[in-house]
Design a protein around this motif. Structure first.
Motif, PDB file in Angstrom:
ATOM      1  N   PRO A   7       0.835  -1.212   0.000  1.00 43.46           N
ATOM      2  CA  PRO A   7       0.000   0.000   0.000  1.00 43.46           C
ATOM      3  C   PRO A   7       0.866   1.258   0.000  1.00 43.46           C
ATOM      4  N   ARG A   8       0.374   2.278  -0.682  1.00 39.91           N
ATOM      5  CA  ARG A   8       1.015   3.590  -0.652  1.00 39.91           C
ATOM      6  C   ARG A   8       0.301   4.400   0.430  1.00 39.91           C
ATOM      7  N   THR A   9       1.073   5.026   1.318  1.00 40.90           N
ATOM      8  CA  THR A   9       0.483   5.734   2.449  1.00 40.90           C
ATOM      9  C   THR A   9       1.141   7.087   2.632  1.00 40.90           C
ATOM     10  N   LYS A  10       0.313   8.080   2.954  1.00 44.09           N
ATOM     11  CA  LYS A  10       0.786   9.404   3.361  1.00 44.09           C
ATOM     12  C   LYS A  10      -0.007   9.792   4.600  1.00 44.09           C
ATOM     13  N   GLN A  11       0.664  10.489   5.503  1.00 39.97           N
ATOM     14  CA  GLN A  11      -0.035  10.979   6.682  1.00 39.97           C
ATOM     15  C   GLN A  11       0.416  12.383   6.990  1.00 39.97           C
ATOM     16  N   GLY A  12      -0.452  13.098   7.648  1.00 37.66           N
ATOM     17  CA  GLY A  12      -0.129  14.470   7.997  1.00 37.66           C
ATOM     18  C   GLY A  12      -1.105  15.007   9.012  1.00 37.66           C
ATOM     19  N   ALA A  13      -0.984  16.268   9.290  1.00 34.54           N
ATOM     20  CA  ALA A  13      -1.844  16.912  10.282  1.00 34.54           C
ATOM     21  C   ALA A  13      -1.984  18.384   9.944  1.00 34.54           C
ATOM     22  N   ALA A  14      -3.041  18.968  10.485  1.00 31.10           N
ATOM     23  CA  ALA A  14      -3.275  20.396  10.331  1.00 31.10           C
ATOM     24  C   ALA A  14      -4.119  20.861  11.516  1.00 31.10           C
ATOM     25  N   VAL A  15      -4.075  22.137  11.767  1.00 30.08           N
ATOM     26  CA  VAL A  15      -4.947  22.724  12.780  1.00 30.08           C
ATOM     27  C   VAL A  15      -6.103  23.373  12.031  1.00 30.08           C
ATOM     28  N   ILE A  16      -7.299  22.843  12.264  1.00 26.42           N
ATOM     29  CA  ILE A  16      -8.505  23.343  11.593  1.00 26.42           C
ATOM     30  C   ILE A  16      -9.424  23.937  12.653  1.00 26.42           C
ATOM     31  N   THR A  37      -9.081  12.229  12.054  1.00 31.41           N
ATOM     32  CA  THR A  37      -9.413  12.220  13.479  1.00 31.41           C
ATOM     33  C   THR A  37      -8.969  13.498  14.171  1.00 31.41           C
ATOM     34  N   GLN A  38      -9.806  13.941  15.077  1.00 35.33           N
ATOM     35  CA  GLN A  38      -9.457  15.052  15.962  1.00 35.33           C
ATOM     36  C   GLN A  38      -9.310  14.550  17.402  1.00 35.33           C
ATOM     37  N   TYR A  39      -9.383  13.229  17.576  1.00 35.08           N
ATOM     38  CA  TYR A  39      -9.272  12.606  18.893  1.00 35.08           C
ATOM     39  C   TYR A  39      -8.036  11.720  19.029  1.00 35.08           C
ATOM     40  N   GLU A  40      -7.203  11.653  17.995  1.00 34.58           N
ATOM     41  CA  GLU A  40      -6.007  10.809  17.963  1.00 34.58           C
ATOM     42  C   GLU A  40      -6.340   9.331  18.111  1.00 34.58           C
ATOM     43  N   LYS A  41      -7.514   8.929  17.630  1.00 32.30           N
ATOM     44  CA  LYS A  41      -7.906   7.526  17.587  1.00 32.30           C
ATOM     45  C   LYS A  41      -8.924   7.348  16.469  1.00 32.30           C
ATOM     46  N   MET A  42      -9.108   6.098  16.081  1.00 33.75           N
ATOM     47  CA  MET A  42     -10.064   5.828  15.005  1.00 33.75           C
ATOM     48  C   MET A  42     -11.471   6.149  15.488  1.00 33.75           C
ATOM     49  N   GLY A  43     -12.310   6.518  14.562  1.00 32.27           N
ATOM     50  CA  GLY A  43     -13.683   6.852  14.908  1.00 32.27           C
ATOM     51  C   GLY A  43     -14.658   5.927  14.205  1.00 32.27           C
ATOM     52  N   THR A  44     -15.734   6.492  13.755  1.00 29.12           N
ATOM     53  CA  THR A  44     -16.763   5.747  13.038  1.00 29.12           C
ATOM     54  C   THR A  44     -16.190   5.237  11.728  1.00 29.12           C
ATOM     55  N   LEU A  45     -16.418   3.971  11.440  1.00 35.35           N
ATOM     56  CA  LEU A  45     -15.898   3.334  10.233  1.00 35.35           C
ATOM     57  C   LEU A  45     -17.017   3.246   9.199  1.00 35.35           C
ATOM     58  N   VAL A  46     -16.796   3.862   8.039  1.00 31.63           N
ATOM     59  CA  VAL A  46     -17.812   3.931   6.988  1.00 31.63           C
ATOM     60  C   VAL A  46     -17.257   3.315   5.705  1.00 31.63           C
ATOM     61  N   LYS A  93     -12.150   3.029  -6.836  1.00 28.46           N
ATOM     62  CA  LYS A  93     -12.188   1.949  -5.853  1.00 28.46           C
ATOM     63  C   LYS A  93     -13.113   2.328  -4.692  1.00 28.46           C
ATOM     64  N   PRO A  94     -13.619   1.338  -3.968  1.00 27.06           N
ATOM     65  CA  PRO A  94     -14.367   1.633  -2.742  1.00 27.06           C
ATOM     66  C   PRO A  94     -13.450   2.294  -1.711  1.00 27.06           C
ATOM     67  N   ILE A  95     -14.063   2.982  -0.769  1.00 23.49           N
ATOM     68  CA  ILE A  95     -13.318   3.712   0.260  1.00 23.49           C
ATOM     69  C   ILE A  95     -13.731   3.192   1.629  1.00 23.49           C
ATOM     70  N   LEU A  96     -12.754   3.019   2.491  1.00 26.54           N
ATOM     71  CA  LEU A  96     -13.009   2.741   3.897  1.00 26.54           C
ATOM     72  C   LEU A  96     -12.582   4.000   4.643  1.00 26.54           C
ATOM     73  N   LEU A  97     -13.537   4.675   5.268  1.00 26.85           N
ATOM     74  CA  LEU A  97     -13.296   5.957   5.930  1.00 26.85           C
ATOM     75  C   LEU A  97     -13.475   5.799   7.428  1.00 26.85           C
ATOM     76  N   SER A  98     -12.477   6.233   8.168  1.00 25.30           N
ATOM     77  CA  SER A  98     -12.575   6.315   9.623  1.00 25.30           C
ATOM     78  C   SER A  98     -12.608   7.793   9.965  1.00 25.30           C
ATOM     79  N   ILE A  99     -13.654   8.214  10.680  1.00 23.90           N
ATOM     80  CA  ILE A  99     -13.806   9.641  10.947  1.00 23.90           C
ATOM     81  C   ILE A  99     -14.222   9.872  12.397  1.00 23.90           C
ATOM     82  N   ALA A 100     -13.473  10.751  13.079  1.00 21.19           N
ATOM     83  CA  ALA A 100     -13.743  11.097  14.473  1.00 21.19           C
ATOM     84  C   ALA A 100     -13.564  12.607  14.628  1.00 21.19           C
ATOM     85  N   LEU A 101     -14.676  13.319  14.672  1.00 28.40           N
ATOM     86  CA  LEU A 101     -14.646  14.781  14.688  1.00 28.40           C
ATOM     87  C   LEU A 101     -15.319  15.336  15.939  1.00 28.40           C
ATOM     88  N   LYS A 102     -14.809  16.465  16.408  1.00 28.86           N
ATOM     89  CA  LYS A 102     -15.392  17.123  17.580  1.00 28.86           C
ATOM     90  C   LYS A 102     -16.606  17.970  17.201  1.00 28.86           C
TER      91      LYS A 102
END
Length: 122
Positions: A7-16, A37-46, A93-102
């Protein structure tokens, strides 16, 4: 082992809006994985599947299914809008999204779309 199998992977962060937001994007041979994620952990998996024959070919249609976590309407709205930036080709391709937002807002959604595009690997 062929390099195409990895797999090809990139990761990063920003202040939003004053909140630290992490993003990880990975492209596998059969799907795309995106974690926001804004909680530093996986969230809802879609699981997001692009519809093969959208009613309007100018706009992508998606089927979303929550696999784990809170199944709320706003989750589906965010998932479909993020997918619209990722799935630009008709044979995406299909997408697996993990999202955890405040918070959830239109401005946050736009910022997340831009953040995901900065770290795209597809």
């Amino acid at each position: 082992m062929a390099g195409d199998d990895l797999p090809r992977t990139k990761q990063g962060a920003a202040v939003i809006d004053g909140v630290h937001t992490d993003v990880v994007c990975s492209a596998f041979s059969d799907r795309i994985f995106v974690m926001i994620t804004q909680y530093e952990k996986m969230g809802t998996l879609v699981h997001i599947t692009p519809d093969t024959t959208p009613a309007d070919t100018r706009q992508g249609n998606f089927t979303t299914r929550v696999l784990l976590g809170n199944d709320e309407p706003v989750t589906h709205v965010f998932a479909k809008n993020i997918a619209s930036k990722i799935c630009l080709a008709p044979d995406s391709k299909p997408i697996l999204l993990s999202i955890a937002l405040k918070e959830h807002s239109p401005a946050l959604l736009k910022s997340l779309q831009d953040l995901v595009m900065q770290y795209r690997v597809w």
